[in-house]
Design a protein around this motif. Structure first.
Motif, PDB file in Angstrom:
ATOM      1  N   MET A  12     -31.439  48.056   1.019  1.00 19.34           N
ATOM      2  CA  MET A  12     -32.144  47.220   0.051  1.00 19.34           C
ATOM      3  C   MET A  12     -31.527  45.825  -0.034  1.00 19.34           C
ATOM      4  SD  MET A  12     -33.016  47.979  -3.937  1.00 19.34           S
ATOM      5  CE  MET A  12     -31.332  48.373  -4.330  1.00 19.34           C
ATOM      6  N   LEU A  13     -30.205  45.771  -0.090  1.00 18.73           N
ATOM      7  CA  LEU A  13     -29.486  44.498  -0.158  1.00 18.73           C
ATOM      8  C   LEU A  13     -28.380  44.495   0.894  1.00 18.73           C
ATOM      9  CD1 LEU A  13     -28.655  41.786  -1.567  1.00 18.73           C
ATOM     10  CD2 LEU A  13     -27.160  43.179  -3.022  1.00 18.73           C
ATOM     11  N   THR A  14     -28.334  43.423   1.685  1.00 22.06           N
ATOM     12  CA  THR A  14     -27.293  43.313   2.714  1.00 22.06           C
ATOM     13  C   THR A  14     -26.734  41.899   2.728  1.00 22.06           C
ATOM     14  OG1 THR A  14     -28.420  44.963   4.104  1.00 22.06           O
ATOM     15  CG2 THR A  14     -26.740  43.600   5.153  1.00 22.06           C
ATOM     16  N   LEU A  15     -25.436  41.782   2.563  1.00 17.50           N
ATOM     17  CA  LEU A  15     -24.721  40.527   2.737  1.00 17.50           C
ATOM     18  C   LEU A  15     -23.939  40.641   4.043  1.00 17.50           C
ATOM     19  CD1 LEU A  15     -25.340  40.661  -0.334  1.00 17.50           C
ATOM     20  CD2 LEU A  15     -23.192  39.428  -0.726  1.00 17.50           C
ATOM     21  N   THR A  16     -24.131  39.674   4.936  1.00 16.63           N
ATOM     22  CA  THR A  16     -23.527  39.754   6.261  1.00 16.63           C
ATOM     23  C   THR A  16     -22.624  38.563   6.517  1.00 16.63           C
ATOM     24  OG1 THR A  16     -25.509  40.911   7.079  1.00 16.63           O
ATOM     25  CG2 THR A  16     -23.980  40.021   8.720  1.00 16.63           C
ATOM     26  N   GLN A  17     -21.330  38.838   6.593  1.00  9.70           N
ATOM     27  CA  GLN A  17     -20.314  37.841   6.971  1.00  9.70           C
ATOM     28  C   GLN A  17     -20.465  36.542   6.182  1.00  9.70           C
ATOM     29  OE1 GLN A  17     -21.038  37.833  11.272  1.00  9.70           O
ATOM     30  NE2 GLN A  17     -19.157  39.035  11.558  1.00  9.70           N
ATOM     31  N   ILE A  18     -20.583  36.662   4.858  1.00  9.36           N
ATOM     32  CA  ILE A  18     -20.738  35.460   4.056  1.00  9.36           C
ATOM     33  C   ILE A  18     -19.373  34.863   3.715  1.00  9.36           C
ATOM     34  CG2 ILE A  18     -22.935  36.245   3.099  1.00  9.36           C
ATOM     35  CD1 ILE A  18     -21.433  36.809   0.467  1.00  9.36           C
ATOM     36  N   ALA A  19     -19.378  33.571   3.505  1.00 11.57           N
ATOM     37  CA  ALA A  19     -18.173  32.842   3.106  1.00 11.57           C
ATOM     38  C   ALA A  19     -18.570  31.845   2.020  1.00 11.57           C
ATOM     39  CB  ALA A  19     -17.559  32.111   4.286  1.00 11.57           C
TER      40      ALA A  19
ATOM     41  N   ILE B 260     -20.459  36.144  -6.144  1.00  6.67           N
ATOM     42  CA  ILE B 260     -21.244  37.076  -5.325  1.00  6.67           C
ATOM     43  C   ILE B 260     -22.617  37.300  -5.967  1.00  6.67           C
ATOM     44  CG2 ILE B 260     -21.452  39.485  -4.628  1.00  6.67           C
ATOM     45  CD1 ILE B 260     -19.576  38.279  -2.790  1.00  6.67           C
ATOM     46  N   CYS B 261     -22.634  37.516  -7.283  1.00  7.60           N
ATOM     47  CA  CYS B 261     -23.901  37.720  -7.993  1.00  7.60           C
ATOM     48  C   CYS B 261     -24.788  36.482  -7.868  1.00  7.60           C
ATOM     49  CB  CYS B 261     -23.652  38.029  -9.460  1.00  7.60           C
ATOM     50  SG  CYS B 261     -23.009  39.688  -9.767  1.00  7.60           S
ATOM     51  N   SER B 262     -24.209  35.301  -8.030  1.00  9.22           N
ATOM     52  CA  SER B 262     -24.982  34.059  -7.935  1.00  9.22           C
ATOM     53  C   SER B 262     -25.592  33.895  -6.549  1.00  9.22           C
ATOM     54  CB  SER B 262     -24.085  32.854  -8.256  1.00  9.22           C
ATOM     55  OG  SER B 262     -23.652  32.890  -9.593  1.00  9.22           O
ATOM     56  N   ILE B 263     -24.857  34.301  -5.525  1.00 10.75           N
ATOM     57  CA  ILE B 263     -25.368  34.215  -4.157  1.00 10.75           C
ATOM     58  C   ILE B 263     -26.513  35.207  -3.951  1.00 10.75           C
ATOM     59  CG2 ILE B 263     -24.785  34.683  -1.741  1.00 10.75           C
ATOM     60  CD1 ILE B 263     -22.032  33.435  -2.304  1.00 10.75           C
ATOM     61  N   ILE B 264     -26.359  36.407  -4.464  1.00 15.36           N
ATOM     62  CA  ILE B 264     -27.417  37.412  -4.341  1.00 15.36           C
ATOM     63  C   ILE B 264     -28.694  36.927  -5.015  1.00 15.36           C
ATOM     64  CG2 ILE B 264     -28.129  39.730  -5.059  1.00 15.36           C
ATOM     65  CD1 ILE B 264     -25.159  40.561  -4.766  1.00 15.36           C
ATOM     66  N   LEU B 265     -28.542  36.280  -6.173  1.00 14.07           N
ATOM     67  CA  LEU B 265     -29.695  35.816  -6.943  1.00 14.07           C
ATOM     68  C   LEU B 265     -30.300  34.529  -6.388  1.00 14.07           C
ATOM     69  CD1 LEU B 265     -28.194  36.465 -10.473  1.00 14.07           C
ATOM     70  CD2 LEU B 265     -30.147  37.677  -9.495  1.00 14.07           C
ATOM     71  N   GLY B 266     -29.616  33.898  -5.445  1.00 11.89           N
ATOM     72  CA  GLY B 266     -30.106  32.650  -4.891  1.00 11.89           C
ATOM     73  C   GLY B 266     -29.767  31.446  -5.737  1.00 11.89           C
ATOM     74  N   ILE B 267     -28.954  31.644  -6.782  1.00 11.83           N
ATOM     75  CA  ILE B 267     -28.506  30.534  -7.615  1.00 11.83           C
ATOM     76  C   ILE B 267     -27.520  29.672  -6.834  1.00 11.83           C
ATOM     77  CG2 ILE B 267     -27.268  29.920  -9.739  1.00 11.83           C
ATOM     78  CD1 ILE B 267     -28.280  32.575 -10.909  1.00 11.83           C
ATOM     79  N   ASP B 268     -26.707  30.312  -6.026  1.00 12.18           N
ATOM     80  CA  ASP B 268     -25.744  29.645  -5.155  1.00 12.18           C
ATOM     81  C   ASP B 268     -26.035  30.059  -3.719  1.00 12.18           C
ATOM     82  OD1 ASP B 268     -23.631  28.076  -4.421  1.00 12.18           O
ATOM     83  OD2 ASP B 268     -22.175  29.047  -5.739  1.00 12.18           O
ATOM     84  N   SER B 269     -25.517  29.311  -2.783  1.00 12.45           N
ATOM     85  CA  SER B 269     -25.736  29.615  -1.366  1.00 12.45           C
ATOM     86  C   SER B 269     -24.402  29.834  -0.669  1.00 12.45           C
ATOM     87  CB  SER B 269     -26.484  28.470  -0.671  1.00 12.45           C
ATOM     88  OG  SER B 269     -27.734  28.254  -1.275  1.00 12.45           O
ATOM     89  N   PRO B 270     -24.334  30.788   0.259  1.00 16.13           N
ATOM     90  CA  PRO B 270     -23.093  30.965   1.018  1.00 16.13           C
ATOM     91  C   PRO B 270     -22.901  29.811   2.000  1.00 16.13           C
ATOM     92  CG  PRO B 270     -24.806  32.373   1.923  1.00 16.13           C
ATOM     93  CD  PRO B 270     -25.387  31.731   0.692  1.00 16.13           C
TER      94      PRO B 270
END
Length: 256
Positions: free
Chosen positions: A1-8, A43-53
């Protein structure tokens, strides 16, 4: 459902984390832990699209609904506790006010009342209310306080109303950032029990060890810019982390 891949993610010259990967499947309970400032809320902000990796990708099933509880939330406008808990639109709130006013004045046979009643039913208002009231009671709200303007409440009670809103919404993925901070023991026990049978996935940030032991199926630790995942609840994570540290120390000594 949710996948974060090699984010920085970096701020200025500081790296919060890098090469971080995380997968949350339907129905999973995952907790994010780590020292203050490690990047848990980021991490939450990135998932929500509020912030970008700065690097990597975030993939969320386009059909999945997401509900987010930040550490702090505020009431605005004139919404009541019940309005906030049901997540009503301005139209629903206006219709409810019309119905309440007409009922108070004994005007339940008027055309205006029937028109508002039909529209409120069409929008699902009556289906939301029973669930919202049950959840509000579980979070220690009294029935007489449901019609109270939310802006008159303390921050802690507003947070409880926001928790109720998320549970009424029932999203496929719940993102909870320190959800137990404003709960007393009675409401915490109820909330923990409710989440125990919640059908969706939960990604939570919490310092409450007992809460994580009761709910988490795996722990994601952010520390020193790295992300590691451990199976089990918080106690299992601590045990595995100690074993991992001992293994690294033994390997280092062997190299020496």
């Amino acid at each position: 459902m949710l996948t974060l891949t090699q984010i920085a993610k970096r701020y200025g010259g500081r790296t919060l984390f890098e090469d971080a990967s995380l997968t949350v499947n339907p129905g999973e309970r995952v907790a994010i832990v780590g020292p203050n400032g490690a990047g848990k809320s980021t991490i939450c902000s990135i998932i929500l699209g509020i912030d970008s990796p700065d690097e990597g990708t975030v993939s969320l099933d386009r059909r999945a609904t997401v509900g987010y509880l930040p550490q702090e939330a505020f009431a605005t406008g004139t919404e009541t506790v019940l309005d906030l808990a049901t997540g009503v639109t301005p139209e629903l709130a206006s219709l409810r006010q019309t119905l309440t006013a007409r009922e108070r004045n004994g005007e339940t046979e008027s055309a205006a009342y029937h028109q508002a009643h039909d529209r409120y039913t069409e929008l699902g208002g009556f289906a939301l209310e029973p669930k919202a009231k049950r959840i509000l009671r579980g979070l220690s709200f009294r029935e007489g306080g449901f019609s109270r303007p939310a802006r008159e409440l303390s921050g802690g009670w507003v947070m409880r109303a926001h928790i109720a809103r998320l549970l009424v919404m029932g999203p496929d993925l719940l993102l909870l950032d320190e959800p137990t901070n404003h709960l007393d023991l009675e409401s915490l026990v109820w909330f923990q029990g409710y989440l125990g049978s919640y059908p969706g996935a939960i990604l939570m940030i919490s310092h409450d060890r007992a809460f994580l032991n009761a709910l988490a199926g795996s722990i994601v630790e952010i520390r020193a810019g790295r992300v590691h995942r451990y199976r089990g609840n918080y106690d299992a994570y601590r045990e595995q982390r100690e074993q991992r540290g001992a293994q690294h120390l033994a390997a280092y000594k062997n190299q020496q």
